[in-house]
Design a protein around this motif. Sequence first.
Motif, short mmCIF file in Angstrom:
data_model
loop_
_atom_site.label_atom_id
_atom_site.label_comp_id
_atom_site.label_asym_id
_atom_site.label_seq_id
_atom_site.Cartn_x
_atom_site.Cartn_y
_atom_site.Cartn_z
N ILE A 25 0.82 -1.21 0.00
CA ILE A 25 0.00 0.00 0.00
C ILE A 25 0.85 1.26 0.00
N TRP A 26 2.17 1.10 -0.14
CA TRP A 26 3.07 2.24 0.04
C TRP A 26 3.73 2.66 -1.26
N GLU A 27 4.00 3.95 -1.32
CA GLU A 27 4.90 4.50 -2.33
C GLU A 27 5.94 5.31 -1.57
N ALA A 28 7.21 4.99 -1.80
CA ALA A 28 8.26 5.65 -1.04
C ALA A 28 9.59 5.47 -1.76
N GLU A 29 10.56 6.29 -1.40
CA GLU A 29 11.91 6.06 -1.89
C GLU A 29 12.45 4.82 -1.20
N ALA A 30 13.04 3.93 -1.98
CA ALA A 30 13.50 2.65 -1.43
C ALA A 30 14.85 2.28 -2.05
N ALA A 31 15.61 1.49 -1.31
CA ALA A 31 16.83 0.90 -1.85
C ALA A 31 16.43 -0.37 -2.58
N VAL A 32 16.62 -0.40 -3.90
CA VAL A 32 16.09 -1.49 -4.71
C VAL A 32 17.18 -2.10 -5.58
N LEU A 33 16.84 -3.28 -6.11
CA LEU A 33 17.76 -4.01 -6.98
C LEU A 33 16.96 -5.01 -7.79
N HIS A 34 17.32 -5.19 -9.04
CA HIS A 34 16.69 -6.23 -9.86
C HIS A 34 16.92 -7.60 -9.21
N ARG A 35 15.88 -8.37 -9.11
CA ARG A 35 15.95 -9.68 -8.46
C ARG A 35 16.96 -10.61 -9.13
N VAL A 36 17.18 -10.43 -10.42
CA VAL A 36 18.06 -11.36 -11.14
C VAL A 36 19.49 -11.36 -10.60
N TYR A 37 19.93 -10.25 -9.99
CA TYR A 37 21.25 -10.25 -9.37
C TYR A 37 21.30 -11.28 -8.24
N VAL A 38 20.29 -11.24 -7.40
CA VAL A 38 20.23 -12.16 -6.26
C VAL A 38 20.13 -13.60 -6.75
N GLU A 39 19.30 -13.83 -7.76
CA GLU A 39 19.15 -15.17 -8.29
C GLU A 39 20.45 -15.68 -8.91
N SER A 40 21.17 -14.81 -9.59
CA SER A 40 22.42 -15.23 -10.21
C SER A 40 23.47 -15.59 -9.17
N VAL A 41 23.56 -14.79 -8.10
CA VAL A 41 24.50 -15.09 -7.03
C VAL A 41 24.14 -16.43 -6.38
N ARG A 42 22.87 -16.64 -6.12
CA ARG A 42 22.45 -17.88 -5.48
C ARG A 42 22.67 -19.08 -6.39
N ALA A 43 22.35 -18.93 -7.68
CA ALA A 43 22.55 -20.04 -8.62
C ALA A 43 24.01 -20.41 -8.74
N ALA A 44 24.89 -19.46 -8.47
CA ALA A 44 26.33 -19.71 -8.54
C ALA A 44 26.89 -20.26 -7.23
N GLY A 45 26.04 -20.37 -6.19
CA GLY A 45 26.49 -20.95 -4.94
C GLY A 45 26.78 -19.97 -3.83
N GLY A 46 26.44 -18.69 -4.02
CA GLY A 46 26.68 -17.69 -2.99
C GLY A 46 25.40 -17.21 -2.35
N ASN A 47 25.53 -16.46 -1.27
CA ASN A 47 24.41 -15.78 -0.63
C ASN A 47 24.57 -14.28 -0.85
N ALA A 48 23.56 -13.66 -1.42
CA ALA A 48 23.61 -12.22 -1.71
C ALA A 48 23.14 -11.41 -0.51
N VAL A 49 23.86 -10.34 -0.22
CA VAL A 49 23.48 -9.37 0.80
C VAL A 49 23.40 -8.01 0.12
N LEU A 50 22.27 -7.32 0.27
CA LEU A 50 22.08 -6.05 -0.43
C LEU A 50 22.69 -4.90 0.36
N LEU A 51 23.46 -4.07 -0.33
CA LEU A 51 24.16 -2.95 0.29
C LEU A 51 23.52 -1.65 -0.18
#
Length: 251
Positions: A25-51
């Motif tokens: 229900i919100w609209e706000a400024e947010a720290a965002v990232l395309h999900r595919v980065y997280v999926e690519s890191v995980r598919a490669a065997g890592g855990n992604a942490v967003l900075l």
Amino acid sequence: MASNGSDRPPVIGVTTYLEHSAFGIWEAEAAVLHRVYVESVRAAGGNAVLLPPIGDWRADTVDWLDGLVLSGGADIDPARYGQAPHPTTGTPQPTRDAAEFALVEAALELGLPLLAVCRGMQVLNVALGGTLHQHTPEVVGTTDHQPEVAMFGKTDLTTTPGSALAGILGPTAQAHCHHHQSLDRLGEGLVVAATAPDGTVEAVELTGPRFAVGVQSHPEHDVEDVRLFAALVEAARAHATSRSHRRRVPR
């Protein structure tokens, strides 16, 4: 029992950006990232942490990371490489620029394995004293690298023989690209690792044994081919193991 650094997925920090977003229900400024980065890191065997692009990013505040991904996004403020803005250059985002330049400095100080994607490669280059072409179509005469808004082009890459990238991708590869800026003068310690048919620098890497690769393309958008992310995760695992051994050495 403490981990020895080899029995857990490497922790890979991934930079994000501030955007006006809608969620729930919100609209706000947010720290965002395309999900595919997280999926690519995980598919490669890592855990992604967003900075987020807000924070005190120094070597002593990110030394728990095993690797770093600099994500794509907006144009860098050209004042950082001594130029006035071109009419096509986007509005500067000083908060993000400051955060990511600090993260590059920290990663290089710590020897963190680094994969720099699109804007990320440009940040790496400028951080090391390089410059950019602010509007690549004026240099190469085509818009092939950014055919339309929100549409990827396909770029054929020729890798540099003997480069780390050639060892990962082979002598040629096809990549997703979406960029109107590109590297001009290379930063200190960087060498060309791949080019497009029109001569555009499509990848760079730091000389020496550390894993530090920049690509102008977007490998995260091909989750069926995570070779670049797998190479980063492998290097991150080795870095974590080395760090763990150093901490156990008696003083």
